[in-house]
Motif scaffolding. Structure first.
Motif, mmCIF file in Angstrom:
data_model
loop_
_atom_site.group_PDB
_atom_site.id
_atom_site.type_symbol
_atom_site.label_atom_id
_atom_site.label_comp_id
_atom_site.label_asym_id
_atom_site.label_seq_id
_atom_site.Cartn_x
_atom_site.Cartn_y
_atom_site.Cartn_z
ATOM 1 N N ARG A 86 0.812 -1.199 0.000
ATOM 2 C CA ARG A 86 0.000 0.000 0.000
ATOM 3 C C ARG A 86 0.857 1.264 0.000
ATOM 4 O O ARG A 86 1.993 1.266 0.480
ATOM 5 C CB ARG A 86 -0.907 0.034 1.244
ATOM 6 C CG ARG A 86 -1.941 -1.061 1.268
ATOM 7 C CD ARG A 86 -2.846 -0.922 2.472
ATOM 8 N NE ARG A 86 -3.544 0.360 2.483
ATOM 9 C CZ ARG A 86 -4.594 0.646 1.732
ATOM 10 N NH1 ARG A 86 -5.052 -0.255 0.890
ATOM 11 N NH2 ARG A 86 -5.182 1.822 1.807
ATOM 12 N N TRP A 102 1.140 4.065 1.881
ATOM 13 C CA TRP A 102 0.735 4.637 3.164
ATOM 14 C C TRP A 102 0.998 6.138 3.208
ATOM 15 O O TRP A 102 0.351 6.861 3.977
ATOM 16 C CB TRP A 102 1.470 3.947 4.308
ATOM 17 C CG TRP A 102 1.045 2.532 4.516
ATOM 18 C CD1 TRP A 102 1.711 1.398 4.140
ATOM 19 C CD2 TRP A 102 -0.174 2.083 5.130
ATOM 20 N NE1 TRP A 102 1.002 0.278 4.487
ATOM 21 C CE2 TRP A 102 -0.158 0.668 5.101
ATOM 22 C CE3 TRP A 102 -1.259 2.738 5.709
ATOM 23 C CZ2 TRP A 102 -1.196 -0.105 5.626
ATOM 24 C CZ3 TRP A 102 -2.295 1.970 6.234
ATOM 25 C CH2 TRP A 102 -2.260 0.575 6.192
ATOM 26 N N ASN A 103 1.932 6.621 2.394
ATOM 27 C CA ASN A 103 2.224 8.052 2.378
ATOM 28 C C ASN A 103 1.134 8.863 1.691
ATOM 29 O O ASN A 103 1.005 10.064 1.921
ATOM 30 C CB ASN A 103 3.566 8.309 1.683
ATOM 31 C CG ASN A 103 4.730 7.717 2.446
ATOM 32 O OD1 ASN A 103 4.734 7.716 3.681
ATOM 33 N ND2 ASN A 103 5.712 7.193 1.732
ATOM 34 N N PRO A 143 -2.749 8.083 1.174
ATOM 35 C CA PRO A 143 -3.949 7.241 1.281
ATOM 36 C C PRO A 143 -4.936 7.442 0.139
ATOM 37 O O PRO A 143 -5.746 6.559 -0.138
ATOM 38 C CB PRO A 143 -4.564 7.670 2.617
ATOM 39 C CG PRO A 143 -3.435 8.258 3.395
ATOM 40 C CD PRO A 143 -2.557 8.919 2.378
ATOM 41 N N ASN A 152 -4.006 1.657 -3.728
ATOM 42 C CA ASN A 152 -4.583 1.248 -2.449
ATOM 43 C C ASN A 152 -5.915 0.516 -2.562
ATOM 44 O O ASN A 152 -6.304 -0.201 -1.637
ATOM 45 C CB ASN A 152 -4.740 2.464 -1.532
ATOM 46 C CG ASN A 152 -3.395 3.031 -1.119
ATOM 47 O OD1 ASN A 152 -2.390 2.319 -1.117
ATOM 48 N ND2 ASN A 152 -3.357 4.301 -0.771
ATOM 49 N N ASP A 193 -1.804 -5.176 1.818
ATOM 50 C CA ASP A 193 -0.735 -5.750 2.641
ATOM 51 C C ASP A 193 -1.105 -7.147 3.127
ATOM 52 O O ASP A 193 -0.942 -7.485 4.299
ATOM 53 C CB ASP A 193 -0.405 -4.827 3.829
ATOM 54 C CG ASP A 193 0.396 -3.612 3.400
ATOM 55 O OD1 ASP A 193 0.987 -3.649 2.306
ATOM 56 O OD2 ASP A 193 0.420 -2.620 4.148
ATOM 57 N N LYS A 247 -5.559 -5.834 9.394
ATOM 58 C CA LYS A 247 -4.812 -4.724 8.821
ATOM 59 C C LYS A 247 -5.714 -3.499 8.762
ATOM 60 O O LYS A 247 -6.883 -3.599 8.395
ATOM 61 C CB LYS A 247 -4.358 -5.050 7.394
ATOM 62 C CG LYS A 247 -3.626 -6.371 7.239
ATOM 63 C CD LYS A 247 -2.185 -6.269 7.657
ATOM 64 C CE LYS A 247 -1.443 -7.551 7.310
ATOM 65 N NZ LYS A 247 -0.015 -7.491 7.694
ATOM 66 N N SER A 301 -6.134 -1.414 6.598
ATOM 67 C CA SER A 301 -6.060 -1.055 5.193
ATOM 68 C C SER A 301 -7.465 -0.768 4.666
ATOM 69 O O SER A 301 -8.382 -1.553 4.895
ATOM 70 C CB SER A 301 -5.459 -2.198 4.371
ATOM 71 O OG SER A 301 -4.173 -2.554 4.838
#
Length: 319
Positions: A93, A95-96, A98, A104, A109, A145, A147
């Motif tokens: 993903r 993450w920086n 979203p 994403n 993950d 997760k 996510s």
């Protein structure tokens, strides 16, 4: 355990064709049109059966392409979601960022490529690697997760793959060889059930019975998340949710998915009988009434046929 016959063929077939075979087949068809395959002249395929030699060539080329992708993923990317082919590293993903839904929506993950490749390993007849991959999934994959993933992607690629692999293993006819490990105790079905429960939260806070397009695997529907979903996203859950309901003896999954399809069907245009592209989860009103068979709508029609073929068959096996 029972023989699942055509069930796995329908669930697995489209996945393999779209992800591994289609690009290679297009290349080969182009070569055929030009009269050459493997630097050997061939006759044009015009109104006659598919030549056995060419079929075997296609099969071997597809096998080679699959293992190039699979072996590279295992070597350079596992346990991340997919291989970044440019720098030969794993990718998960973003993450920086979203809001990077291109990445994403699909990557959660949870070793996506490994799960996605299970049924392909089975069809390739590689029983030993299939069993090793199943073991890796049971040891490394967790859905605990935080996510936020697209329900549609997680359903067709993860939930569907887990159910397919489970059904292939418990098929007494063993059409692809002895896939079932001695230690297997429905671990993939348990993972599928857990994921199904997490995806089921997409139906919460929906007054019309249409699932939200995305869920956070820990917290459910995201706060201030989009309420606009596409026809395919809302109406392509019945096959996997229906199978899951029957395998775990819980009708909740299928009931929710079927209701969403009914809402879409009831909202067809009164004159043309067609469905639109996108609609609002809370109002069930079309936000884009463009009809077609392309992106955002295609799998809705595909799943209507698949469910009609498979669910009655599975029901007869289980009863």
């Amino acid at each position: 355990m029972q023989s699942w016959g055509w069930l796995w063929i329908i669930v697995v077939g489209m996945n393999i064709l779209s992800r591994f075979l289609f690009p290679q087949l297009m290349l080969l068809f182009t070569q055929i049109q030009e009269g050459w395959v493997n630097n050997t002249p061939v006759s044009p395929l015009v109104h006659r059966p598919f030549p056995e030699e060419l079929r075997l060539t296609f099969r071997e080329r597809a096998r080679q392409m699959f293992y190039i992708a699979y072996d590279s993923y295992i070597r350079y990317a596992f346990p991340m979601d997919e291989l970044n082919p440019v720098n030969c590293s794993g990718r998960g993903r973003d993450w920086n960022n979203p809001d990077n839904i291109n990445i994403n929506d699909a990557l959660g993950d949870y070793s996506l490529t490994l799960i996605d490749a299970l049924d392909s390993l089975a069809v390739m007849g590689n029983c030993s690697e299939f069993q090793r991959a199943v073991k890796l999934v049971t040891e490394h994959v967790s859905f605990e997760k935080c996510s936020t993933v697209q329900v549609f992607e997680a359903n067709i690629r993860v939930l569907g793959a887990l159910l397919s692999a489970h059904l292939l293993m418990v098929d007494e006819e063993e059409p692809f060889g002895p896939l079932l490990p001695e230690w297997y105790n429905d671990e993939l079905l348990e993972l599928a059930h857990e994921l199904g429960i997490r995806l089921l939260t997409a139906f919460e806070q929906s007054s019309q019975g249409i699932p939200h397009p995305r869920v956070n695997l820990c917290f459910g529907v995201p706060v201030n998340g989009s309420t606009r979903t596409c026809t395919a996203g809302a109406g392509s859950l019945v096959l996997e949710f229906g199978l899951l309901s029957r395998l775990v003896n819980d009708p909740t999954f299928e009931i929710r998915a079927r209701k969403a399809v009914k809402v879409l069907w009831d909202n067809r245009h009164p004159v043309t009988g067609l469905v639109g592209n996108t609609l609002d989860v809370q109002t069930a009103q079309w936000t884009n009434n463009l009809a077609g068979i392309g992106a955002g709508m295609d799998s809705f029609y595909e799943y209507l046929l698949k469910v009609d073929l498979t669910i009655p068959f599975v029901y007869s096996l289980l009863h």
